[in-house]
Design a protein around this motif. Sequence first.
Motif, PDB file in Angstrom:
ATOM      1  N   LYS A 111     -28.339 143.522   9.102  1.00 28.26           N
ATOM      2  CA  LYS A 111     -27.600 142.831   8.043  1.00 28.26           C
ATOM      3  C   LYS A 111     -26.283 142.253   8.572  1.00 28.26           C
ATOM      4  O   LYS A 111     -25.226 142.412   7.969  1.00 28.26           O
ATOM      5  CB  LYS A 111     -27.354 143.765   6.855  1.00 28.26           C
ATOM      6  N   GLU A 112     -26.371 141.557   9.691  1.00 26.30           N
ATOM      7  CA  GLU A 112     -25.214 140.923  10.310  1.00 26.30           C
ATOM      8  C   GLU A 112     -25.233 139.417  10.043  1.00 26.30           C
ATOM      9  O   GLU A 112     -26.265 138.843   9.680  1.00 26.30           O
ATOM     10  CB  GLU A 112     -25.198 141.177  11.821  1.00 26.30           C
ATOM     11  N   GLU A 113     -24.074 138.783  10.238  1.00 20.08           N
ATOM     12  CA  GLU A 113     -23.956 137.343   9.973  1.00 20.08           C
ATOM     13  C   GLU A 113     -24.083 136.488  11.237  1.00 20.08           C
ATOM     14  O   GLU A 113     -24.635 135.393  11.192  1.00 20.08           O
ATOM     15  CB  GLU A 113     -22.595 137.042   9.316  1.00 20.08           C
ATOM     16  N   LEU A 114     -23.557 136.971  12.352  1.00 16.01           N
ATOM     17  CA  LEU A 114     -23.534 136.190  13.590  1.00 16.01           C
ATOM     18  C   LEU A 114     -23.826 137.101  14.767  1.00 16.01           C
ATOM     19  O   LEU A 114     -23.195 138.153  14.918  1.00 16.01           O
ATOM     20  CB  LEU A 114     -22.159 135.527  13.769  1.00 16.01           C
ATOM     21  N   VAL A 115     -24.788 136.702  15.594  1.00 19.76           N
ATOM     22  CA  VAL A 115     -25.130 137.463  16.782  1.00 19.76           C
ATOM     23  C   VAL A 115     -25.227 136.505  17.970  1.00 19.76           C
ATOM     24  O   VAL A 115     -25.488 135.315  17.800  1.00 19.76           O
ATOM     25  CB  VAL A 115     -26.458 138.239  16.595  1.00 19.76           C
ATOM     26  N   TYR A 116     -25.019 137.049  19.171  1.00 22.69           N
ATOM     27  CA  TYR A 116     -25.119 136.248  20.397  1.00 22.69           C
ATOM     28  C   TYR A 116     -25.524 137.199  21.509  1.00 22.69           C
ATOM     29  O   TYR A 116     -25.317 138.421  21.423  1.00 22.69           O
ATOM     30  CB  TYR A 116     -23.778 135.576  20.731  1.00 22.69           C
ATOM     31  N   GLY A 117     -26.119 136.648  22.559  1.00 24.81           N
ATOM     32  CA  GLY A 117     -26.610 137.470  23.645  1.00 24.81           C
ATOM     33  C   GLY A 117     -25.961 137.150  24.974  1.00 24.81           C
ATOM     34  O   GLY A 117     -25.231 136.168  25.119  1.00 24.81           O
ATOM     35  N   SER A 118     -26.222 137.985  25.962  1.00 33.51           N
ATOM     36  CA  SER A 118     -25.811 137.705  27.332  1.00 33.51           C
ATOM     37  C   SER A 118     -26.714 136.604  27.896  1.00 33.51           C
ATOM     38  O   SER A 118     -27.738 136.253  27.306  1.00 33.51           O
ATOM     39  CB  SER A 118     -25.937 138.972  28.179  1.00 33.51           C
ATOM     40  N   TYR A 119     -26.326 136.068  29.046  1.00 33.24           N
ATOM     41  CA  TYR A 119     -27.144 135.017  29.645  1.00 33.24           C
ATOM     42  C   TYR A 119     -26.960 134.976  31.156  1.00 33.24           C
ATOM     43  O   TYR A 119     -25.964 135.461  31.699  1.00 33.24           O
ATOM     44  CB  TYR A 119     -26.833 133.648  29.038  1.00 33.24           C
ATOM     45  N   LYS A 120     -27.949 134.394  31.812  1.00 32.57           N
ATOM     46  CA  LYS A 120     -27.912 134.200  33.251  1.00 32.57           C
ATOM     47  C   LYS A 120     -27.202 132.890  33.570  1.00 32.57           C
ATOM     48  O   LYS A 120     -27.245 131.955  32.765  1.00 32.57           O
ATOM     49  CB  LYS A 120     -29.337 134.196  33.825  1.00 32.57           C
ATOM     50  N   ARG A 121     -26.580 132.823  34.754  1.00 22.41           N
ATOM     51  CA  ARG A 121     -25.865 131.614  35.157  1.00 22.41           C
ATOM     52  C   ARG A 121     -26.468 131.084  36.449  1.00 22.41           C
ATOM     53  O   ARG A 121     -26.315 131.688  37.513  1.00 22.41           O
ATOM     54  CB  ARG A 121     -24.377 131.915  35.307  1.00 22.41           C
ATOM     55  N   HIS A 122     -27.158 129.943  36.323  1.00 20.69           N
ATOM     56  CA  HIS A 122     -27.862 129.345  37.447  1.00 20.69           C
ATOM     57  C   HIS A 122     -27.287 127.962  37.755  1.00 20.69           C
ATOM     58  O   HIS A 122     -26.538 127.391  36.961  1.00 20.69           O
ATOM     59  CB  HIS A 122     -29.353 129.227  37.136  1.00 20.69           C
ATOM     60  N   ASP A 123     -27.674 127.428  38.911  1.00 17.31           N
ATOM     61  CA  ASP A 123     -27.206 126.096  39.285  1.00 17.31           C
ATOM     62  C   ASP A 123     -28.110 125.027  38.678  1.00 17.31           C
ATOM     63  O   ASP A 123     -28.982 125.327  37.846  1.00 17.31           O
ATOM     64  CB  ASP A 123     -27.105 125.962  40.807  1.00 17.31           C
ATOM     65  N   GLU A 124     -27.907 123.788  39.094  1.00 17.31           N
ATOM     66  CA  GLU A 124     -28.662 122.678  38.503  1.00 17.31           C
ATOM     67  C   GLU A 124     -30.161 122.806  38.721  1.00 17.31           C
ATOM     68  O   GLU A 124     -30.959 122.278  37.953  1.00 17.31           O
ATOM     69  CB  GLU A 124     -28.161 121.349  39.076  1.00 17.31           C
ATOM     70  N   ASN A 125     -30.554 123.503  39.780  1.00 14.02           N
ATOM     71  CA  ASN A 125     -31.972 123.671  40.095  1.00 14.02           C
ATOM     72  C   ASN A 125     -32.536 124.987  39.566  1.00 14.02           C
ATOM     73  O   ASN A 125     -33.622 125.400  39.953  1.00 14.02           O
ATOM     74  CB  ASN A 125     -32.168 123.603  41.616  1.00 14.02           C
ATOM     75  N   LEU A 126     -31.777 125.630  38.682  1.00 10.70           N
ATOM     76  CA  LEU A 126     -32.152 126.903  38.080  1.00 10.70           C
ATOM     77  C   LEU A 126     -32.279 128.016  39.100  1.00 10.70           C
ATOM     78  O   LEU A 126     -33.056 128.965  38.930  1.00 10.70           O
ATOM     79  CB  LEU A 126     -33.441 126.775  37.251  1.00 10.70           C
ATOM     80  N   GLU A 127     -31.478 127.923  40.162  1.00  6.65           N
ATOM     81  CA  GLU A 127     -31.363 129.007  41.134  1.00  6.65           C
ATOM     82  C   GLU A 127     -30.156 129.869  40.765  1.00  6.65           C
ATOM     83  O   GLU A 127     -29.125 129.339  40.341  1.00  6.65           O
ATOM     84  CB  GLU A 127     -31.192 128.444  42.548  1.00  6.65           C
ATOM     85  N   PRO A 128     -30.249 131.194  40.911  1.00  9.28           N
ATOM     86  CA  PRO A 128     -29.114 132.069  40.570  1.00  9.28           C
ATOM     87  C   PRO A 128     -27.840 131.632  41.277  1.00  9.28           C
ATOM     88  O   PRO A 128     -27.842 131.330  42.477  1.00  9.28           O
ATOM     89  CB  PRO A 128     -29.588 133.444  41.064  1.00  9.28           C
ATOM     90  N   TYR A 129     -26.741 131.581  40.523  1.00  2.07           N
ATOM     91  CA  TYR A 129     -25.473 131.057  41.035  1.00  2.07           C
ATOM     92  C   TYR A 129     -24.326 132.051  40.859  1.00  2.07           C
ATOM     93  O   TYR A 129     -23.575 132.314  41.784  1.00  2.07           O
ATOM     94  CB  TYR A 129     -25.157 129.740  40.322  1.00  2.07           C
ATOM     95  N   LEU A 130     -24.197 132.604  39.659  1.00  2.00           N
ATOM     96  CA  LEU A 130     -23.198 133.624  39.371  1.00  2.00           C
ATOM     97  C   LEU A 130     -23.887 134.842  38.780  1.00  2.00           C
ATOM     98  O   LEU A 130     -25.038 134.779  38.343  1.00  2.00           O
ATOM     99  CB  LEU A 130     -22.157 133.112  38.372  1.00  2.00           C
TER     100      LEU A 130
END
Length: 256
Positions: A111-130
Amino acid sequence: MKNNLISIITPCYNSENYIAETILSVLNQTYAHWEWWIIDDCSHDNSVQKIKEFNDPRIHLIVSEENVGAAEARNIGIRNAKGRFITFIDSDDVWLPQFLEKAVNYLVDNKEELVYGSYKRHDENLEPYLEDFIAEDHITYDRILYNCPIPMLTSMYDTQRIGKVEIPEVDMREDYAMWIEILRKIPEARAIKESLAIYRIRKNSFSRNKFLILQKQFNVYSKYLGLSLFRSTYYTLHWAFNGMRKYEKLKFRGNR
């Protein structure tokens, strides 16, 4: 979950190199009860043609006759949205398969109003970056003044509980201003610690140029919120420090 339609909002501008991957990530969601409003903001590449290649009745393409910017493009989608829940994905990012299911279940079950999740950070080619960006939980109005820990990419809000909230006209800080408006209405926003999306870091992204938007951030405090010079400067300095920490290049330690 029959009445729990999710409306997905995407502004698109010259994203022919990425939009297909974004669309596939939405089509591969484990939660299928959604509609998708893609607003092309006068692209002059083949973005529109790429979108039209996907023949799914849940996808609604609006081609703007004039360039209105990302904020107004999102607002066009919000005004057309018929779903109880609203979420956003940019035209170069990617959701992991369970994002919609986990976000909507969290909102309904808790019964919450706003939720958000963690995310992965990749480069333009979808390779891990950070390293993964791990979402901070229990974000209040007072907390969000220091910086914006709520990612639009993995956010979802419940219009049945707070109504439709459009994006304010705040130059280059529109999403931040929207979270401020929502947190004026609710006690706190909640986080899912699991990474549920991939944020694509592009070399020339505005969001990566902190000096370019430093003045814009100050204006949020001084003009939009009407804070004093001292408080506006205080919060801007905190925002700048947190921004440098957020994008500090770390040694990647392998897939998670």
